[in-house]
Motif scaffolding. Structure first.
Motif, short mmCIF file in Angstrom:
data_model
loop_
_atom_site.label_atom_id
_atom_site.label_comp_id
_atom_site.label_asym_id
_atom_site.label_seq_id
_atom_site.Cartn_x
_atom_site.Cartn_y
_atom_site.Cartn_z
N ALA C 113 1.01 -1.23 -0.05
CA ALA C 113 0.01 0.00 -0.16
C ALA C 113 1.04 1.32 0.21
O ALA C 113 1.84 1.25 0.53
CB ALA C 113 -1.01 -0.23 1.26
N ARG C 114 0.34 2.18 -0.78
CA ARG C 114 1.28 3.37 -0.81
C ARG C 114 0.86 4.69 0.06
O ARG C 114 1.43 5.62 0.31
CB ARG C 114 1.34 4.03 -2.40
N LYS C 118 -6.68 5.55 -1.10
CA LYS C 118 -7.25 4.33 -0.26
C LYS C 118 -7.82 3.49 -1.25
O LYS C 118 -7.80 2.32 -1.20
CB LYS C 118 -8.26 5.03 0.93
N ASP C 120 -7.13 3.31 -4.42
CA ASP C 120 -6.16 2.36 -5.28
C ASP C 120 -5.72 1.30 -4.35
O ASP C 120 -5.47 0.23 -5.10
CB ASP C 120 -4.81 3.44 -5.74
N ASP C 121 -5.27 1.51 -3.42
CA ASP C 121 -4.69 0.50 -2.42
C ASP C 121 -5.79 -0.61 -2.40
O ASP C 121 -5.46 -1.75 -2.57
CB ASP C 121 -4.43 0.84 -0.99
N TYR C 122 -7.02 -0.26 -2.04
CA TYR C 122 -7.74 -1.26 -1.75
C TYR C 122 -8.49 -1.96 -2.92
O TYR C 122 -9.27 -2.90 -2.91
CB TYR C 122 -8.83 -0.81 -0.69
N GLU C 124 -6.48 -2.89 -5.09
CA GLU C 124 -5.35 -3.56 -5.77
C GLU C 124 -4.84 -3.51 -7.13
O GLU C 124 -4.77 -4.19 -7.76
CB GLU C 124 -5.38 -5.10 -5.26
N ALA C 144 -1.05 -4.62 -1.63
CA ALA C 144 -1.73 -3.59 -0.71
C ALA C 144 -2.40 -3.89 0.39
O ALA C 144 -2.49 -3.29 1.40
CB ALA C 144 -2.54 -2.65 -1.61
N THR C 145 -3.28 -5.08 0.39
CA THR C 145 -4.19 -5.14 1.37
C THR C 145 -4.04 -6.56 1.75
O THR C 145 -4.79 -6.99 2.81
CB THR C 145 -5.71 -4.96 0.75
N PRO C 181 1.40 -0.90 6.60
CA PRO C 181 0.22 -1.23 5.92
C PRO C 181 -0.95 -2.36 6.71
O PRO C 181 -0.35 -2.89 7.67
CB PRO C 181 0.73 -2.06 4.83
#
Lengths: 319, 319, 319
Positions: C113-114, C118, C120-122, C124, C144-145, C181
């Protein structure tokens, strides 16, 4: 053999050299030994010769190899207990080292002297932690005080080229702009003493090595006198060991550079150096390029010394 | 084959392409060739495609692979004799290169043009030093003036997709924000000329390539005119070769970008680029994503061109 | 199995654990599966355990391995269409990813995760692009998650050490100086819920995880109460998930550190952590070094979880 950090680990040197020559003639004859075995090479310091020669040796034996570069100082391991680890050290060695041991069968470690604490360096704190906590055989790819794979390669080279049973070997300090560890000269002295050669160390005043490495070697402060009758000249720079100058450059006197004039004092000696070498600081162009220079065969024997060490460790794992 | 740095090293191109197609159909059919052989891949510049495709090709052949990344400019080798090495260059190439040769059987070198000296770049000083001093077969993974593994992959791709014996191939300059070497266009021109295609080069004034690479190609400054009837459009940026602008960006004219309108001028041409490519500078999204884009098959053939080169070098070692 | 990014990809957990224990007892029994198959391991973030254990697992299966380190953020891929790429992004993912797929058979990706978006991260975004565009089976080496190779290793470890069919497993937040993360706790929760254990999550207010990961777990804000009767204590720090604090450290309360006093509240629980661990922040020295600490066996099982995943992907390729 379980671990390899110094000359004593290799046992009888005649046997070791004989094994080296056999391996050299038949590099791929032991590929079954390394089958399904994994070498982890861990570098806390950068490496060219050691990295390539050790990896090659392991592959000759059929091993798998994993290389891990730890940026110089970037991976800081906590070593003390009781510390609240809220700073810049993300991991404790008591976790990091056993975990690395989980994923391999043999560990090679390179970790130079840091010149922050002479006691830490000379107690070989880092490599000893790997021996103690990794659960795996560990060998030195140059530690704080010794570079035994280099010294073993040097010994093999001398045995290949010597024409008398007990040659005169002279290790001479030579100038260099940076502060280098004592690992190579310490280790070379340790191996030459063990080999029983006529061994002389020469350096300017203030560059005395630790007594446990000097051993029974003759120390001669007059380089010209030391070189008289030498069969092998082993040049190397090192920084001062003696307090209060530990880890410092206290001379860059270029009169110590090994030149043709210096070599003329010897018994037509071979020239040796572990590389990398700074030309015209350590040695003149003509000497290192000349017909008596052994620097390339010496480097080539790094593959052989590493292969003997790995072979013995693998044989130890079979027991 | 001993070394591979240009089109002449590979010999007859029909034979080479036929061998490539055979290897492509049977990638693991030559695993015995590479047994107990080690490839050293040495990168003076960063790499994605070349690193992965060459490593894959070597593993297809059963070789061991060692990769050495030399930080860009960080590992400075002294090249002159007589220099007192007390500065920032810790090692002389006359030691470094033969030592690397000790630990491997074949050496791949990547070393881009540095744009510091046109003479040094065009004399291929670095890769030629490896050929001269390493004692091993050496192949280019992109040198200062050529990228022959790329050009060979390009040739294979054209041969796979062409529908006429002698297609019209147009290499067009296209804009890019940075100063790129001429290695790819030089090399592509060299191979296209050798292949005997109808080969046209188009670029703005001032972007003329070295005459030895242009050869008998037609140079056309009007891009639209050049594209007429093209069967293959090969887009690439390069910096100026001609003095006094050597290594400089002298135009970023986006009217040279390869768009659908430009492609409409061709004979329904295939689009090619060596990658990485800057979209909407070099080529529009729709062209590179379109059904006539060959950029992925072309990249996939990098494994094949590398495997043919390594196969021939290994066969040469057996003699 | 085609891809592996979460617990659902592995199917029935009893079967998966049984297969893991079989692989653990016979690591080299499937070497034919990986013959002529190449794993590309791609790291957008640094790695110690995952790198070594996954590489070891692949070699156990007879695979070739290529490792590509992408400096953190240094290799910027353009992801949008229509952008004129004249900035700092030299390549578009629509070329970069399929090309990587050309040179290998299986791709492992690490991409944390960057905390920039949120969504974009969740979603993936990164690993899903590899799944969509690479043309190869893709597995997560921590995305990321989720960190499913870790969670699978955790599950294997619990199954090895549990003494009741349905143990009580407590995952507790613990303090850490940096913003970490949620991948490890999310993933652990996902696997524990799937395993059907008596699973409790405890953390300070504000550290609630995403509901899709919490699932049917019991959330208990009183750590002491949560620990009562626990058979396994899984400690981990994570940063806040809930807006507006996403990716932030909102507490470093050391009363949450797992100490001997805390462990005394449990049913003589085993202590677990994925490592690296900050001692005396996450856990006290005596607990992590004590006889109920499973951190080393848990790390060792990373090789096994990776091997089962790779084995199943390879089996999928044969169909």
């Amino acid at each position: 053999m379980r671990n390899f950090t110094n000359v004593h680990d290799i046992g009888d040197l005649r046997t070791a050299v004989a094994e080296a020559l056999e391996v050299k003639a038949n590099r791929f004859g032991y590929k079954n030994l390394g089958e399904n075995k994994t070498l982890l090479m861990l570098f806390f310091n950068s490496s060219l010769r050691t990295r390539l020669s050790t990896q090659k040796a392991a592959m000759n034996l059929g091993m798998n190899v994993m290389v891990l570069d730890v940026n110089q100082g970037a991976w800081k391991l906590e070593t003390e207990r009781g510390v609240i680890m809220d700073g810049d050290k993300p991991e404790h060695l008591l976790e990091a080292i056993p975990v690395m041991g989980c994923y391999c069968d043999v560990i090679g470690v390179r970790s130079f002297a840091r010149f922050e604490s002479k006691a830490d360096d000379y107690e070989e704190k880092i490599i000893n932690q790997f021996i103690r906590y990794s659960g795996r055989p560990v060998f030195s790819m140059e530690a704080a005080t010794r570079h035994p794979l280099q010294s073993f390669a040097d010994l093999i080279t001398i045995e290949e080229y010597k024409t008398v049973e007990r040659p005169k070997v002279v290790m001479t300090w030579a100038p260099h702009p940076k502060a280098l560890p004592q690992a190579v000269p310490n280790s070379f002295a340790e191996w030459m003493n063990a080999a029983g050669y006529d061994f002389v160390i020469t350096h300017p005043h203030g560059y005395e090595l630790a007594p446990e490495f000097v051993g029974n070697a003759k120390v001669e402060y007059d380089q010209d006198k030391a070189l008289e009758g030498a069969d092998f000249v082993y040049a190397k720079n090192w920084s001062a060991y003696m307090d209060p100058n530990y880890g410092k450059v206290i001379s860059t006197d270029r009169s110590w550079t090994v030149t043709a004039e210096k070599m003329a004092l010897t018994n037509n000696a071979y020239f040796m150096h572990c590389l990398p070498v700074r030309r015209n600081m350590i040695v003149s162009d003509d000497v290192i390029e000349g017909p008596r220079s052994l620097v390339i065969p010496e480097a080539a024997n790094r593959e052989i010394s590493a292969q003997v060490v790995l072979k013995r460790i693998l044989e130890g794992l079979q027991k």
